[in-house]
Design a protein around this motif. Structure first.
Motif, PDB file in Angstrom:
ATOM      1  N   LEU A 254       7.482   2.431  25.127  1.00  0.00           N
ATOM      2  CA  LEU A 254       8.848   1.649  24.292  1.00  0.00           C
ATOM      3  C   LEU A 254       8.135   0.869  23.150  1.00  0.00           C
ATOM      4  CD1 LEU A 254      10.265  -0.312  27.586  1.00  0.00           C
ATOM      5  CD2 LEU A 254      11.359   1.411  26.023  1.00  0.00           C
ATOM      6  N   ALA A 255       6.941   0.312  23.051  1.00  0.00           N
ATOM      7  CA  ALA A 255       6.266  -0.101  21.856  1.00  0.00           C
ATOM      8  C   ALA A 255       6.232   0.979  20.673  1.00  0.00           C
ATOM      9  CB  ALA A 255       4.589  -0.634  22.351  1.00  0.00           C
ATOM     10  N   ALA A 256       5.910   2.152  21.172  1.00  0.00           N
ATOM     11  CA  ALA A 256       5.892   3.148  20.152  1.00  0.00           C
ATOM     12  C   ALA A 256       7.365   3.427  19.627  1.00  0.00           C
ATOM     13  CB  ALA A 256       5.411   4.608  20.736  1.00  0.00           C
ATOM     14  N   GLN A 257       8.202   3.669  20.546  1.00  0.00           N
ATOM     15  CA  GLN A 257       9.521   3.739  19.904  1.00  0.00           C
ATOM     16  C   GLN A 257      10.019   2.424  19.048  1.00  0.00           C
ATOM     17  OE1 GLN A 257      12.386   4.153  23.220  1.00  0.00           O
ATOM     18  NE2 GLN A 257      10.990   5.832  24.047  1.00  0.00           N
ATOM     19  N   GLU A 258       9.547   1.088  19.235  1.00  0.00           N
ATOM     20  CA  GLU A 258      10.053   0.087  18.480  1.00  0.00           C
ATOM     21  C   GLU A 258       9.127   0.000  17.071  1.00  0.00           C
ATOM     22  OE1 GLU A 258      12.130  -2.221  18.960  1.00  0.00           O
ATOM     23  OE2 GLU A 258      12.772  -1.094  21.015  1.00  0.00           O
ATOM     24  N   LEU A 259       8.022   0.787  17.099  1.00  0.00           N
ATOM     25  CA  LEU A 259       7.196   0.641  15.804  1.00  0.00           C
ATOM     26  C   LEU A 259       7.651   1.926  14.965  1.00  0.00           C
ATOM     27  CD1 LEU A 259       3.672   0.346  16.994  1.00  0.00           C
ATOM     28  CD2 LEU A 259       4.849  -1.153  15.548  1.00  0.00           C
ATOM     29  N   ARG A 260       8.356   2.824  15.398  1.00  0.00           N
ATOM     30  CA  ARG A 260       8.761   4.049  14.963  1.00  0.00           C
ATOM     31  C   ARG A 260       9.978   3.635  13.963  1.00  0.00           C
ATOM     32  NH1 ARG A 260       7.440   7.566  19.283  1.00  0.00           N
ATOM     33  NH2 ARG A 260       5.793   8.689  18.656  1.00  0.00           N
ATOM     34  N   GLY A 261      10.679   2.860  14.467  1.00  0.00           N
ATOM     35  CA  GLY A 261      11.888   2.257  13.614  1.00  0.00           C
ATOM     36  C   GLY A 261      11.713   1.755  12.164  1.00  0.00           C
ATOM     37  N   PRO A 262      10.725   0.420  12.322  1.00  0.00           N
ATOM     38  CA  PRO A 262      10.385   0.196  11.207  1.00  0.00           C
ATOM     39  C   PRO A 262       9.603   0.843  10.332  1.00  0.00           C
ATOM     40  CG  PRO A 262      10.158  -1.412  12.899  1.00  0.00           C
ATOM     41  CD  PRO A 262      10.318  -0.026  13.497  1.00  0.00           C
ATOM     42  N   GLY A 263       8.821   1.689  10.750  1.00  0.00           N
ATOM     43  CA  GLY A 263       8.204   2.652   9.860  1.00  0.00           C
ATOM     44  C   GLY A 263       8.918   3.592   9.292  1.00  0.00           C
ATOM     45  N   LEU A 264       9.829   4.384   9.776  1.00  0.00           N
ATOM     46  CA  LEU A 264      10.820   5.206   9.285  1.00  0.00           C
ATOM     47  C   LEU A 264      11.745   4.392   8.503  1.00  0.00           C
ATOM     48  CD1 LEU A 264      11.582   7.345  12.321  1.00  0.00           C
ATOM     49  CD2 LEU A 264      10.251   8.003  10.272  1.00  0.00           C
ATOM     50  N   ALA A 265      11.956   3.106   8.563  1.00  0.00           N
ATOM     51  CA  ALA A 265      12.862   2.412   7.392  1.00  0.00           C
ATOM     52  C   ALA A 265      12.068   2.082   6.256  1.00  0.00           C
ATOM     53  CB  ALA A 265      13.588   1.222   8.157  1.00  0.00           C
ATOM     54  N   LEU A 266      10.847   1.991   6.273  1.00  0.00           N
ATOM     55  CA  LEU A 266       9.843   1.639   5.486  1.00  0.00           C
ATOM     56  C   LEU A 266       9.747   2.584   4.285  1.00  0.00           C
ATOM     57  CD1 LEU A 266       7.159  -0.862   6.733  1.00  0.00           C
ATOM     58  CD2 LEU A 266       9.039  -1.647   5.149  1.00  0.00           C
ATOM     59  N   MET A 267       9.456   3.875   5.385  1.00  0.00           N
ATOM     60  CA  MET A 267       9.333   5.161   4.314  1.00  0.00           C
ATOM     61  C   MET A 267      10.495   5.485   3.520  1.00  0.00           C
ATOM     62  SD  MET A 267       6.262   6.641   5.158  1.00  0.00           S
ATOM     63  CE  MET A 267       6.775   8.494   4.682  1.00  0.00           C
ATOM     64  N   ALA A 268      11.798   5.122   4.014  1.00  0.00           N
ATOM     65  CA  ALA A 268      12.930   5.561   3.049  1.00  0.00           C
ATOM     66  C   ALA A 268      13.126   4.152   2.156  1.00  0.00           C
ATOM     67  CB  ALA A 268      14.336   5.309   4.214  1.00  0.00           C
ATOM     68  N   GLN A 269      12.601   3.274   2.147  1.00  0.00           N
ATOM     69  CA  GLN A 269      12.599   2.004   1.417  1.00  0.00           C
ATOM     70  C   GLN A 269      11.932   2.605   0.348  1.00  0.00           C
ATOM     71  OE1 GLN A 269      12.323  -1.778   2.954  1.00  0.00           O
ATOM     72  NE2 GLN A 269      11.561  -2.542   0.970  1.00  0.00           N
ATOM     73  N   ALA A 270      10.439   3.034   0.478  1.00  0.00           N
ATOM     74  CA  ALA A 270       9.411   3.507  -0.479  1.00  0.00           C
ATOM     75  C   ALA A 270      10.061   4.336  -1.459  1.00  0.00           C
ATOM     76  CB  ALA A 270       8.132   4.016   0.179  1.00  0.00           C
ATOM     77  N   ALA A 271      10.808   5.225  -1.113  1.00  0.00           N
ATOM     78  CA  ALA A 271      11.320   6.194  -1.740  1.00  0.00           C
ATOM     79  C   ALA A 271      12.124   5.832  -2.843  1.00  0.00           C
ATOM     80  CB  ALA A 271      11.915   7.516  -0.774  1.00  0.00           C
ATOM     81  N   ASP A 272      12.859   4.879  -2.640  1.00  0.00           N
ATOM     82  CA  ASP A 272      14.283   4.296  -3.374  1.00  0.00           C
ATOM     83  C   ASP A 272      13.514   3.096  -4.240  1.00  0.00           C
ATOM     84  OD1 ASP A 272      16.071   5.602  -1.903  1.00  0.00           O
ATOM     85  OD2 ASP A 272      16.266   4.197  -0.518  1.00  0.00           O
ATOM     86  N   VAL A 273      12.066   2.917  -4.076  1.00  0.00           N
ATOM     87  CA  VAL A 273      11.860   1.801  -5.050  1.00  0.00           C
ATOM     88  C   VAL A 273      11.367   2.470  -6.625  1.00  0.00           C
ATOM     89  CG1 VAL A 273       9.325   0.325  -5.712  1.00  0.00           C
ATOM     90  CG2 VAL A 273      10.382   0.606  -3.399  1.00  0.00           C
ATOM     91  N   PRO A 274      11.959   1.881  -7.608  1.00  0.00           N
ATOM     92  CA  PRO A 274      11.904   2.383  -8.772  1.00  0.00           C
ATOM     93  C   PRO A 274      10.249   2.237  -9.625  1.00  0.00           C
ATOM     94  CG  PRO A 274      12.953   0.022  -9.129  1.00  0.00           C
ATOM     95  CD  PRO A 274      12.725   0.496  -7.716  1.00  0.00           C
ATOM     96  N   LEU A 275      10.085   3.291 -10.359  1.00  0.00           N
ATOM     97  CA  LEU A 275       8.621   3.381 -11.001  1.00  0.00           C
ATOM     98  C   LEU A 275       8.785   1.973 -11.856  1.00  0.00           C
ATOM     99  CD1 LEU A 275       8.731   6.918 -12.258  1.00  0.00           C
ATOM    100  CD2 LEU A 275       7.714   5.872 -10.177  1.00  0.00           C
ATOM    101  N   ASP A 276       7.453   1.541 -12.188  1.00  0.00           N
ATOM    102  CA  ASP A 276       7.007   0.675 -12.742  1.00  0.00           C
ATOM    103  C   ASP A 276       7.237   0.744 -14.527  1.00  0.00           C
ATOM    104  OD1 ASP A 276       4.830   1.557 -13.408  1.00  0.00           O
ATOM    105  OD2 ASP A 276       3.592   0.609 -12.067  1.00  0.00           O
ATOM    106  N   PRO A 277       6.886  -0.273 -15.321  1.00  0.00           N
ATOM    107  CA  PRO A 277       7.048   0.338 -16.831  1.00  0.00           C
ATOM    108  C   PRO A 277       5.903   1.295 -17.323  1.00  0.00           C
ATOM    109  CG  PRO A 277       7.086  -2.305 -16.451  1.00  0.00           C
ATOM    110  CD  PRO A 277       6.880  -1.646 -15.148  1.00  0.00           C
ATOM    111  N   ALA A 278       4.958   1.341 -16.384  1.00  0.00           N
ATOM    112  CA  ALA A 278       3.970   2.404 -16.910  1.00  0.00           C
ATOM    113  C   ALA A 278       4.164   3.778 -16.060  1.00  0.00           C
ATOM    114  CB  ALA A 278       2.639   2.181 -16.339  1.00  0.00           C
TER     115      ALA A 278
END
Length: 270
Positions: free
Chosen positions: A51-75
Motif C-alpha cells: 500500500l505504501a508503494a502504491q501511495e508513493l507512485r501516485g505523487p511520483g508520476l504526478a511530479l514526472m508529468a509536472q517536470a515535463a511541463d516546466v518551461p525552460l529558464d532564460p538560458a
C-alpha cells in the motif's frame, strides 16, 4: 510375577513418558502458533508495504508529468524541471523497493532445482526493462554465463538478479550498457553486473554504510539514496543460498555488483 515395587517403578516410568509426551505436544503446538503468528505478521507487513508503494507512485508520476511541463529558464536550460524530475525518480525508486521488499516471505524456504542461468537472466532483464519504458538499456550478457547451470531456487535467484539489474539501471543513463558476466573462484561462482554510470554525479551514487559489513568496496562518505530495500531483499535471497552480494563503485565511471554463490552449487554447463 510382578511385585508391588516393580509395578510402582513401571507406573512411574509410564507417567514420566506420558508427561514427556504431553510436554512435547505442548511445545509443538506452541511452535506452530509462533510460526503462524510470524506468517500473519509477514503478510500484514507485505500488505502495508504494498500500500505504501502504491501511495508513493501516485505523487511520483504526478511530479514526472509536472517536470515535463516546466518551461525552460532564460538560458534555455531545464534546471527546475530536472530538479522536480529527480525528486519524482527518487519517489518511484522507493516505491519499487517497497514493492520488492513486500514480496519477501519470512522465513524464506528454497525450492532448489537445477537452474540454467540463461532463462533466469532473461526473466530478470525482462522484469527490469519493462519498468524502464520508455527508457532502455543495452543488456550485454556473456554467453558463458548464460550456459552455466546451478542448483538453486530459480525464482529467488531471478529476484536477486532483478534487484541488482534495477540498481544498475538507476545508476546509468538511457541507452547505456549494463553488462553481465561470470567469475569462477576455487570456492565460489559469481554473477557480476556492471554499469557505466557516467550520467550520475559522484554524490548521488548508492553507497553502503559501514554497518553493512566489510569488503564491499564502497565509501560510505559519498552519500546515499536512502533505504535501498531492493538491495536488502537481494542480500536476503543470496544469503538463503549460502552466498553474498558485494558492491563496488567509482564515481563518474561506473558500478559493479557481485552475486556470489558457493562453488558447490555449480553444476555441469549446458
Amino acid at each position: 510375577m510382578w511385585t508391588e515395587s516393580t509395578l510402582a517403578v513401571a507406573l512411574t516410568f509410564a507417567l514420566l513418558l506420558l508427561a514427556l509426551a504431553i510436554r512435547a505436544r505442548v511445545s509443538l503446538l506452541a511452535a506452530r502458533d509462533r510460526v503462524a503468528l510470524a506468517e500473519r505478521l509477514a503478510a500484514a507487513r507485505g500488505r502495508c508495504l504494498s500500500l505504501a508503494a502504491q501511495e508513493l507512485r501516485g505523487p511520483g508520476l504526478a511530479l514526472m508529468a509536472q517536470a515535463a511541463d516546466v518551461p525552460l529558464d532564460p538560458a534555455g536550460q531545464a534546471r527546475e524541471g530536472n530538479q522536480i524530475e529527480a525528486v519524482a525518480q527518487q519517489l518511484l525508486r522507493l516505491a519499487d523497493d517497497l514493492a520488492d521488499f513486500a514480496t519477501e516471505p519470512c522465513p524464506r524456504a528454497l525450492h532448489e532445482t537445477p537452474a540454467l542461468l540463461g532463462p533466469v537472466i532473461d526473466a530478470a532483464v525482462a522484469n527490469v526493462a519493462a519498468q524502464l519504458r520508455p527508457g532502455s538499456r543495452h543488456w550485454k550478457i556473456e554467453p558463458e554465463l548464460r550456459a552455466l547451470k546451478v542448483r538453486a531456487d530459480s525464482r529467488a535467484l531471478e529476484g536477486a538478479l532483478a534487484a541488482l539489474l534495477r540498481r544498475a539501471a538507476r545508476h546509468s543513463r538511457d541507452g547505456d550498457v549494463v553488462a553481465l558476466r561470470h567469475m569462477l573462484g576455487s570456492e565460489t561462482v559469481a554473477i557480476v553486473v556492471e554499469d557505466e554510470g557516467d550520467g550520475l554525479p559522484a554524490q548521488d551514487l548508492i553507497t553502503e554504510s559501514a554497518s553493512a559489513g566489510p569488503g564491499l568496496g564502497v565509501n560510505a562518505s559519498n552519500g546515499t539514496r536512502g533505504l535501498d530495500l531492493g538491495l536488502t531483499l537481494a542480500r536476503s535471497l543470496a544469503a538463503a543460498h549460502g552466498g553474498e552480494i558485494r558492491l563496488e563503485s567509482a564515481p563518474g565511471i561506473g558500478a559493479r555488483a557481485w552475486l556470489t554463490l558457493p562453488r558447490s552449487r555449480l553444476l555441469d554447463a549446458a
